[in-house]
Design a protein around this motif. Structure first.
Motif, PDB file in Angstrom:
ATOM      1  N   GLY A  13       0.365  -1.247  -0.388  1.00  0.00           N
ATOM      2  CA  GLY A  13      -0.113   0.406  -0.010  1.00  0.00           C
ATOM      3  C   GLY A  13       1.059   1.195   0.094  1.00  0.00           C
ATOM      4  O   GLY A  13       0.732   2.219  -1.050  1.00  0.00           O
ATOM      5  N   LEU A  14       1.698   1.488   1.203  1.00  0.00           N
ATOM      6  CA  LEU A  14       3.080   2.374   0.818  1.00  0.00           C
ATOM      7  C   LEU A  14       3.686   2.805  -0.230  1.00  0.00           C
ATOM      8  O   LEU A  14       3.774   3.857  -0.805  1.00  0.00           O
ATOM      9  N   ARG A  16       2.595   1.893  -3.284  1.00  0.00           N
ATOM     10  CA  ARG A  16       1.486   2.419  -4.008  1.00  0.00           C
ATOM     11  C   ARG A  16       1.369   4.297  -4.087  1.00  0.00           C
ATOM     12  O   ARG A  16       1.372   4.471  -5.549  1.00  0.00           O
ATOM     13  N   ARG A  17       1.029   4.173  -3.130  1.00  0.00           N
ATOM     14  CA  ARG A  17       0.894   5.628  -2.442  1.00  0.00           C
ATOM     15  C   ARG A  17       2.475   6.754  -2.806  1.00  0.00           C
ATOM     16  O   ARG A  17       1.804   7.719  -3.270  1.00  0.00           O
ATOM     17  N   LYS A  19       3.388   5.513  -5.933  1.00  0.00           N
ATOM     18  CA  LYS A  19       3.311   5.665  -7.668  1.00  0.00           C
ATOM     19  C   LYS A  19       4.988   4.500  -7.706  1.00  0.00           C
ATOM     20  O   LYS A  19       5.742   4.648  -8.425  1.00  0.00           O
TER      21      LYS A  19
END
Length: 103
Positions: A13-14, A16-17, A19
């Motif tokens: 998730g990190l 993804r944030r 990018k």
């Protein structure tokens, strides 16, 4: 679920944030072939043809592949419904390998 596996999902998730992830079969396949993929996650409940395709490509291009998680777990971790995800940043890839090889 083990702590390390939960840490991997949190780190996904990190990433993804930040990018540093790409998802979707076509995009990930292209990144593997252009040697930009650093680590690949493939859902354990993916279809057999998809599983074979990505296993073969990752083996040929020497990209680490993880099939520990289900489609649901991966999708929840990144907030999108996906079967295959690749990490494009080497720092995240190293951390994933470290977490997945710890006992």
């Amino acid at each position: 679920m083990k702590n390390n596996q939960q840490s991997v999902l949190n780190l996904l998730g990190l990433a993804r944030r930040a990018k540093q992830l790409q998802s979707g079969e076509g995009s990930v396949l292209k990144l593997i072939q252009t040697e930009k993929a650093q680590f690949v996650f493939l859902a354990q409940d993916a279809g057999s043809a998809t599983l074979k395709k990505f296993t073969d490509k990752c083996t040929f291009y020497r990209v680490p592949l993880c099939t520990l998680f289900t489609k649901k777990q991966l999708s929840q971790a990144i907030g999108q419904s996906r079967t295959v995800i690749c990490v494009t940043q080497s720092g995240f890839a190293r951390k994933f390998e470290e977490l997945l090889t710890m006992n």
